[in-house]
Design a protein around this motif. Structure first.
Motif, short mmCIF file in Angstrom:
data_model
loop_
_atom_site.label_atom_id
_atom_site.label_comp_id
_atom_site.label_asym_id
_atom_site.label_seq_id
_atom_site.Cartn_x
_atom_site.Cartn_y
_atom_site.Cartn_z
N MET A 245 97.46 -79.97 4.03
CA MET A 245 96.53 -80.25 2.78
C MET A 245 96.07 -79.27 2.33
O MET A 245 96.07 -78.26 1.78
N ARG A 246 95.33 -80.26 0.84
CA ARG A 246 94.33 -79.62 -0.06
C ARG A 246 93.22 -78.64 0.36
O ARG A 246 92.69 -79.14 1.50
N LYS A 247 92.81 -77.98 -0.44
CA LYS A 247 91.66 -76.86 -0.26
C LYS A 247 90.61 -77.57 -0.32
O LYS A 247 90.04 -78.82 -0.50
N ILE A 248 89.44 -77.33 0.75
CA ILE A 248 88.40 -77.98 1.04
C ILE A 248 87.35 -77.27 0.50
O ILE A 248 86.89 -76.15 0.48
N GLN A 249 86.90 -78.21 -0.43
CA GLN A 249 86.01 -78.16 -0.90
C GLN A 249 84.31 -78.72 -0.18
O GLN A 249 84.42 -79.62 -0.08
N MET A 250 82.78 -78.04 -0.71
CA MET A 250 81.85 -78.68 -0.66
C MET A 250 81.64 -79.75 -1.20
O MET A 250 81.01 -81.11 -0.41
N VAL A 251 81.66 -79.75 -2.43
CA VAL A 251 82.13 -81.10 -3.19
C VAL A 251 83.23 -80.58 -3.85
O VAL A 251 83.79 -79.63 -4.61
#
Length: 381
Positions: free
Chosen positions: A1-7
């Motif tokens: 899974m890709r790193k989760i970012q706020m934006v």
């Protein structure tokens, strides 16, 4: 899974990289950095998209609000009604112009300005109402415009979070947010639904005379060089930012649809769980094709008193989140006033303890949403 970012602006850029780079290169090669063709073309294209007569680009969203109020020739001491639950820029410009901010409470489901609170706040000194289309959903503009007409007030839409949203009146007529009031202001801050790669903003109006005034204000009060006809400021959208916005504007509806798809998935995963209230939609069902909410933020209410603990838990699990907003404006040191009564802000005072905004952007994928919602349910349960 890709790193989760706020934006996730990097991933968004990768899809439009060639067009953006080419547009920026054209500006650099032309050296038309201020008020160049890119600015003029973006202005026309945004006017067409919004179906509004006049778009006046400027340097940022806060300037846009200030210039809109300057254009209405409001006087020191005039009262301007706006919402207690929003970012400080909305009230900041009112105070800067020596107007009197009158803060009112919000609707508990939509978080937008409460109509009955507006009615109660009107006095002989009231001159304007500033509804904020918070988190991407329009305030109740039909009721607000009726109140404004009855009391001869201006309506200044704060559209910094709502660009691209639709509002449907009871007669079936639909208009874009920002094209309903007497004047509107928006921001093109990078994280906005339509964001540039720096600062930028714009003012919208259908009033020809007001538009003329605003165009002078943004340029030192000049219509002819060195002839200063009105008191103005220096607030311009530069050509490079306009080039970026031109590349993104044709994709705005697609971007907003992607946000709604993510919102549908969030809501499906979280609805019906104790202590979680998912966002309310005032116009129609929550579907990816319903353009009445453009989800600048996807904001939950956590009602078990453990919102701050949830923030900590999510951060520990690599999930960024935001609390918009942790302190009511009426409690901020800069805007405290003896006129305010805590009983008039019951909803806002509750929301600041409960709201949490989840990652929301055009590049969210199913694995990320599943991971985020599973972690929230793990904590709640």
């Amino acid at each position: 899974m890709r790193k989760i970012q706020m934006v996730d602006l990097q991933s968004q850029y990768s899809f439009i990289k060639e067009q953006v780079n080419n547009s920026i290169t054209e500006v650099l090669e032309s050296a038309a950095f201020i008020n160049g063709p890119e600015v003029q073309n973006f202005q026309k294209e945004l006017e067409e998209y919004l179906d509004v007569k006049h778009v006046i680009p400027c340097a940022n969203g806060t300037d846009a609000l200030q210039i809109a109020m300057m254009g209405l020739n409001l006087k020191p001491g005039d009262e301007v009604i706006t919402v207690d639950f929003t970012f400080a820029a909305t009230v900041e410009v009112i105070a800067l112009l020596q107007l009197t901010p009158v803060l009112v409470d919000v609707d508990p489901s939509t978080f937008n300005i409460d109509i009955e609170a507006i009615k109660k706040a009107i006095t002989p000194k009231t001159k304007a109402i500033v509804p904020v289309h918070l988190f991407g959903q329009c305030a109740n503009m039909e009721a607000i415009m009726e109140i404004a007409k009855e009391h001869n007030l201006y309506v200044i839409e704060d559209d910094a979070q709502g660009i691209g949203a639709d509002y449907t009146f009871s007669n079936g007529v639909t208009k874009k947010s920002g094209a309903i009031g007497h004047v509107a202001a928006t921001s093109f801050f990078p994280s906005k639904n339509l964001g540039c790669y720096g600062d930028g903003g714009a003012i919208f109006t259908n009033d020809d005379e007001l538009a003329h005034t605003l165009r002078g204000i943004v340029n030192h009060g000049m219509y002819e060089r060195y002839h200063h006809d009105v008191v103005g400021v220096n607030s311009r959208l530069d050509s490079i930012q306009a080039a970026v916005l031109r590349a993104k504007l044709p994709l705005l509806d697609t971007y907003n649809t992607k946000r709604r798809k993510a919102a549908v998935k969030y809501t499906e995963a979280l609805k019906g769980h104790n202590h979680i209230i998912t966002p309310a939609i005032t116009e129609g069902a929550l579907t990816e094709n319903n353009n009445h909410h453009v989800f600048h933020q996807y904001t939950l209410r956590i009602t078990n008193g453990k919102r701050d603990e949830l923030v900590k838990f999510l951060n520990e699990n690599g999930i960024p989140c935001g609390v918009y907003y942790p302190i009511p404006l009426h409690s901020q040191k800069a805007y405290m006033d003896s006129r305010y009564n805590e009983n008039d802000f019951k909803i806002t005072n509750q929301l600041v303890k409960e709201v949490i905004s989840l990652p929301m952007h055009t590049e969210l994928d199913d694995d990320q949403i599943l991971f985020i919602t599973d972690k929230i349910k793990e904590f709640i349960n």
